[in-house]
Write a protein that holds these residues in place. Structure first.
Motif, PDB file in Angstrom:
ATOM      1  N   CYS A 198      33.533 -22.805   9.127  1.00  0.00           N
ATOM      2  CA  CYS A 198      32.115 -22.412   9.199  1.00  0.00           C
ATOM      3  C   CYS A 198      31.556 -21.976   7.850  1.00  0.00           C
ATOM      4  O   CYS A 198      30.352 -22.060   7.618  1.00  0.00           O
ATOM      5  CB  CYS A 198      31.941 -21.283  10.214  1.00  0.00           C
ATOM      6  SG  CYS A 198      32.030 -21.880  11.893  1.00  0.00           S
ATOM      7  N   ALA A 448      31.305 -17.060  13.622  1.00  0.00           N
ATOM      8  CA  ALA A 448      31.750 -18.452  13.461  1.00  0.00           C
ATOM      9  C   ALA A 448      31.752 -19.187  14.801  1.00  0.00           C
ATOM     10  O   ALA A 448      31.260 -20.323  14.897  1.00  0.00           O
ATOM     11  CB  ALA A 448      33.144 -18.476  12.837  1.00  0.00           C
ATOM     12  N   LYS A 451      28.212 -19.910  15.855  1.00  0.00           N
ATOM     13  CA  LYS A 451      27.614 -20.974  15.022  1.00  0.00           C
ATOM     14  C   LYS A 451      28.002 -22.347  15.556  1.00  0.00           C
ATOM     15  O   LYS A 451      27.178 -23.260  15.657  1.00  0.00           O
ATOM     16  CB  LYS A 451      28.126 -20.841  13.569  1.00  0.00           C
ATOM     17  CG  LYS A 451      27.251 -20.022  12.653  1.00  0.00           C
ATOM     18  CD  LYS A 451      27.779 -20.130  11.236  1.00  0.00           C
ATOM     19  CE  LYS A 451      26.897 -19.395  10.253  1.00  0.00           C
ATOM     20  NZ  LYS A 451      27.437 -19.476   8.873  1.00  0.00           N
ATOM     21  N   ILE A 452      29.291 -22.487  15.892  1.00  0.00           N
ATOM     22  CA  ILE A 452      29.766 -23.783  16.407  1.00  0.00           C
ATOM     23  C   ILE A 452      29.170 -24.036  17.789  1.00  0.00           C
ATOM     24  O   ILE A 452      28.783 -25.163  18.110  1.00  0.00           O
ATOM     25  CB  ILE A 452      31.308 -23.810  16.458  1.00  0.00           C
ATOM     26  CG1 ILE A 452      31.886 -23.639  15.057  1.00  0.00           C
ATOM     27  CG2 ILE A 452      31.805 -25.116  17.053  1.00  0.00           C
ATOM     28  CD1 ILE A 452      33.385 -23.410  15.015  1.00  0.00           C
TER      29      ILE A 452
END
Length: 762
Positions: A198, A448, A451-452
């Motif tokens: 990320c 992270a 975000k994904i």
């Protein structure tokens, strides 16, 4: 059972690699065994060849190492070329994987994976590339494939397993959860890969495989929901708490889905249908009379209402879903009009009352009838009328003390009297070891993952600054025909769905296990999810046509492993790709939706400020649309989220959503003195998000500092050495620059300063 999860490991773009793995294995195998097949050898010969492959993994040449890794992957895939059926492939997969684990393959793979993670040349090459494809992550994908197949196969228990396999499984479970690999559990290493991806330093990491392995590692080491339930029962026994009023898993399994309330468009459609039927029936008056007797708008005829909504909703048939049978309601049986109304036998959940609720009830009763209060005294009922006595008795009968309340009160004791309470005896369970491992970087891990999740959500627009999660699905050469483009489109959508599924499962498992381990470790993770905008992100995810998402057909069953390596593949056409498989719904997407709803419940439960976030983000219409999915478990968690905010939505909303209110009453657990359907305490509870979160944060920081940060412990509470001999005998390491300038220090600090010996001796 393993067939459900193994196909999701491979993207359809990886299809040609199955033959390549086989070729690598056979070349290695034929060097040592010329006549026989793998399936014809005995166990000693199998072990000898597995050891040879393991030794070959340690060569320096990357190409040779990759070739051997592919040969091991072919073994883990069940040496499929020698099998004639999928069941046979599964048998050999299981046998080969236990063999590979027994000879020590997993530790060697972890070392190789660490080398690949730290491979700066591959990282810098990937960063400079304008378009990353499948070829950039070949080494990583092969290693992660073997590791995933090993973890997934071994964690599935089978009654036919040999006794030694059961011992191997338990040893492997303990090793995965212990800090044996790089002094940290395997899950911490995988979390590190997620954050590195990320941050943009390693865009070639195959993130789907990393997340799937992370999910299965956590599931295997910590346990699933059945294990959680048994741990909870044991913990309650240890703390001397009464047993749970019911088994949650069993109650949810026995629930039936309700027909969703009709939307405005559905009502218009009903009206049009009725108009058409009336038009046809004008010819015969008796037909019109018969129709009027069964008016679909009659509110008191529940069965007719449900039939109508069945016409409008594309109802699911979750026969393959393990928690529920196909039918939502049995077919209507004709009854005389007087017997039409059927009442439920009882509510599914036993009501609960907290100690705090009883205190609040007594406080208000005393101030109302007597004019004074007695603090937290819940036993004195002098001067209160008899109905109040009855109420208190009923409340106490249903009083529920949670493990979290005991943990909070113990933590308060530790903070108030650290000397008298002494050192806390922390049980080093797998959950505790994992929490200690991810504690230093937990905020980054949560950001992270979210975000994904945002990049994989179907409602997300493609932005230039968003991370590229398709590195391990896009081929080197982009498709040239319509059929190839369609196949890649299905593959990309499926890839995103699997990522959402893995992340939702990881977050839910961690939240549930941390909550049982210690409530404040759960609060730490939950708070960082809230700070990273998890609540609006999940609501954004549900702000789509959820029925379309759950009935999506982004899979090509003939290309799934192991079907594609055992059978002759039919020719794919655009029509067959469009048609998809025969399933009525996508189990994967239903699983993701339920997990995300459960996470949202965990984040908002008993948190007034976070509940108000649901109201502010206008979640009610989004959640109400999700009720269209006729699956009992999903409906339960949607109704829970609607229940907590009902009192803030206003009288008009409640008035126009009475079916939803009834469903909440029927399906969600009752808190006896919680007036969730009315807004009585609105004025008394101002919304101060910052104050609530700051107070919680202070408690969490004190807990983490006391329990885990030994270097910054309070010097006032440390033991003091009063013995002159031992103090002078202690070795003190002086810094190098001090040793070099020691003469100067002596001159300045000792010789040049006058010393009053009389004062010093006194």
């Amino acid at each position: 059972m393993i067939c459900m999860f193994v196909p999701e490991l491979y993207s359809y773009t990886e299809g040609p690699e199955f033959a390549l793995n086989r070729k690598c294995f056979e070349e290695e195998f034929r060097e040592h065994v010329s006549e026989k097949k793998w399936t014809e050898l005995d166990e000693d010969q199998h072990r000898a060849h597995a050891m040879r492959l393991l030794d070959s993994l340690e060569v320096i040449a990357r190409e040779k190492r990759l070739k051997v890794a592919r040969a091991i992957l072919y073994m883990a895939q069940g040496t499929f070329a020698e099998c004639s059926s999928e069941a046979e492939v599964q048998h050999w997969m299981r046998y080969n994987i236990f063999l590979l684990l027994d000879v020590g393959t997993f530790s060697a793979l972890v070392e190789l994976l660490n080398m690949e993670i730290d491979n700066s040349a591959a990282c810098s090459s990937a960063v400079r590339k304008p378009a990353i494809s499948l070829a950039d992550s070949t080494d990583l994908r092969v290693l992660l494939n073997i590791m995933y197949l090993m973890v997934e196969t071994i964690q599935q228990e089978d009654m036919a397993d040999r006794p030694e396999w059961k011992i191997i499984r338990e040893t492997f479970r303990a090793e995965l959860g212990s800090p044996l690999f790089n002094n940290e559990p395997i899950s911490v290493m995988l979390f590190g890969m997620v954050t590195k991806f990320c941050s943009g330093h390693a865009p070639h990491f195959p993130m789907k495989k990393v997340l799937l392995l992370l999910w299965k590692s956590i599931l295997f080491t910590l346990g699933g929901f059945e294990k959680l339930q048994s741990i909870k029962v044991c913990k309650r026994e240890e703390l001397g708490l009464p047993p749970l009023p019911e088994d949650c898993i069993r109650v949810i399994r026995s629930m039936r889905a309700a027909s969703p309330p009709a939307s405005a468009s559905d009502l218009i459609e009903q009206q049009q249908k009725r108009a058409r039927r009336e038009h046809k029936a004008l010819i015969k008056q008796d037909n019109l009379d018969a129709f009027n007797e069964k008016d679909p708008y009659k509110a008191d005829d529940a069965r007719d209402d449900e039939d109508d909504s069945d016409d409008n909703d594309n109802s699911l048939e979750p026969e393959t879903f393990p928690l529920e049978r196909d039918e939502v309601m049995p077919p209507p049986i004709p009854h005389p009009p007087s017997e039409r109304v059927s009442f439920p036998k009882g509510l599914p959940w036993a009501p609960k009352v907290r100690e705090k609720d009883i205190e609040n009830f007594l406080e208000s009763s005393r101030s109302k009838f007597i004019g004074y209060t007695l603090g937290s005294d819940t036993d004195t009922v002098v001067g209160l009328p008899r109905p109040i006595h009855e109420s208190i008795k009923t409340l106490k009968q249903h009083k529920y003390i949670s493990i979290a309340e005991i943990q909070i009160s113990k933590e308060e004791e530790f903070q108030k009297t650290p000397l008298s309470v002494g050192e806390e005896d922390v049980e080093m369970s797998s959950t505790e070891l994992l929490y200690q491992g991810i504690l230093p970087s937990l905020p980054q891990y949560m950001i992270a993952l979210l975000k994904i999740l945002l990049a994989a959500a179907p409602t997300s627009k493609a932005k230039t600054d968003s991370i590229n999660i398709l590195a391990d699905v896009l081929p080197e050469e982009m498709p040239t025909t319509v059929l190839q483009s369609m196949k890649l489109g299905v593959d990309v959508n499926r890839h995103k769905e699997i990522i959402v599924k893995a992340i939702s499962a990881i977050l839910l498992l961690l939240l549930k296990h941390f909550k049982l381990n210690h409530i404040l470790s759960f609060e730490y993770m939950a708070q960082h999810l809230v700070f990273a905008n998890c609540i609006p992100l999940i609501l954004k995810f549900f702000n789509q046509n959820i029925m379309s998402y759950i009935t999506a057909k982004n899979s090509i069953s003939v290309l799934d492993f192991p079907y594609c390596v055992v059978h002759e593949l039919p020719e794919l056409t655009a029509e067959s790709l469009e048609a998809g498989d025969n399933n009525q719904f996508c189990w994967r997407n239903l699983f993701s939706c339920i997990n995300l709803l459960r996470i949202l419940n965990k984040l908002t439960k008993w948190k007034h400020s976070r509940t108000m976030m649901l109201v502010v983000f206008k979640s009610a219409p989004i959640l109400k649309r999700a009720l269209k999915v006729k699956q009992a478990m999903m409906q339960l968690y949607v109704l829970k989220l609607l229940k907590v905010q009902t009192k803030y939505l206003g009288r008009q909303w409640r008035k126009s959503n009475m079916k939803t209110m009834s469903a909440i009453y029927q399906k969600v657990r009752h808190r006896l003195n919680d007036d969730w359907a009315y807004g009585n305490d609105l004025d008394a509870r101002p919304w101060d998000f910052q104050a609530e979160e700051c107070a919680l944060r202070a408690n969490i920081e004190r807990f983490n500092s006391r329990r885990y940060d030994k270097s910054h412990s309070n010097p006032d509470f440390l033991p003091v050495d009063n013995c002159l001999q031992s103090v002078l005998g202690q070795r003190v390491d002086l810094p190098e620059d001090f040793q070099m300038n020691y003469d100067l220090w002596l001159e300045r600090e000792v010789f040049s300063k006058p010393i009053s010996w009389e004062e010093l001796l006194q």
